[in-house]
Design an enzyme around this catalytic site. Sequence first.
Site, PDB file in Angstrom:
ATOM      1  CG  ASP A  45      -0.192  -0.010   2.009  1.00 29.61           C
ATOM      2  OD1 ASP A  45       0.853  -0.211   2.619  1.00 29.61           O
ATOM      3  OD2 ASP A  45      -0.995   0.147   3.891  1.00 29.61           O
ATOM      4  CB  SER A  46       4.537   1.491   0.193  1.00 25.75           C
ATOM      5  OG  SER A  46       4.530   0.282  -1.433  1.00 25.75           O
ATOM      6  CG  ASP A  84       0.363  -4.216   2.020  1.00 27.47           C
ATOM      7  OD1 ASP A  84       0.196  -4.801   2.785  1.00 27.47           O
ATOM      8  OD2 ASP A  84       0.919  -2.996   2.121  1.00 27.47           O
ATOM      9  CE  LYS A 114       2.883  -5.668   3.829  1.00 26.08           C
ATOM     10  NZ  LYS A 114       2.072  -5.013   4.793  1.00 26.08           N
ATOM     11  CD  GLU A 116       0.386  -1.343   7.919  1.00 24.96           C
ATOM     12  OE1 GLU A 116      -0.582  -0.701   8.473  1.00 24.96           O
ATOM     13  OE2 GLU A 116       0.865  -1.157   6.841  1.00 24.96           O
ATOM     14  CD  GLU A 183       7.327  -0.289   7.738  1.00 23.85           C
ATOM     15  OE1 GLU A 183       6.773  -1.110   7.526  1.00 23.85           O
ATOM     16  OE2 GLU A 183       7.600   0.118   7.380  1.00 23.85           O
TER      17      GLU A 183
END
Length: 266
Positions: A45-46, A84, A114, A116, A183
């Site tokens: 999602d960057s 993501d 993925k 978080e 991270e």
Amino acid sequence: MEKKTILSIQKKKDEREPIVALTCYDAYTGRLIDQAGVDVALVGDSLANTRLGYPNTIPVTLEEMIHHVRASSRGVKQALLVADMPFQTYEAAPWKAAVAAGRFLKEGRAQAVKLEGGERVADSIKAILKANVPVMGHLGLTPQSIYQEGGYRVHGRKPQEARRLFNEAKLLQKLGVFALVLEGVPGNLARRISRALRIPTIGIGAGVGCDGQVLVLDDLLGFSESPSPKFVKKFANLRPLMEKAIRAYRSDVLRRRFPGPQNTYQ
Ligand code: KIV
């Protein structure tokens, strides 16, 4: 070469071979990193800040992510393609998380998603796995928590926080995630977690003790104008080169030096 799977990624950990992961955002960068032999192509999602011009990862939508995952799938032939899940597509309701995750496989042609968080999103992880979608976890600095945290920082320096991170990593493994991104975590803690887990850890700003590494492609290539965080290594500095080429083009057009006879059809 055969298509990589969650099993081949696990095999790498079992055989103590480092896992190479990298982000991509479209068919061009997907093909680029795939042909260079990376194991895991992550459509992070960057995307939000690297390509879409958002200030952080909060605004990127499910539709935008699916669009870029699908484009990336046209370039990624061998690497494991992971999508993501963007902010607020999995936190509020487990069934919604399962539906969103399924879209990444069906429409985006990813092989896994993925997301978080640890205990906070355990029910969503369970629902996604129940819907037959493999999940990669992400702990430590989780950029989608920027407003909750008030910024980005290293996680796990204090003993209590380190203990919580360790326990959440174990919990994610128990729930059934196939790999875990760590991270912004101190190197010795990331090493301890990696040794304690059966599943592979993939570090970003978490030191060499992880089972694999991931970077944002744009950081590695030196696309960005802004200074990089400590954990980034610029393996190339392409931005000045690209800018120089564009200025040279502009100058040639202004002076009528381009197109020349060699660029003109007779
Ligand atoms: O969004 C992203 O690019 C990521 C990684 C760098 C882990 O989450």
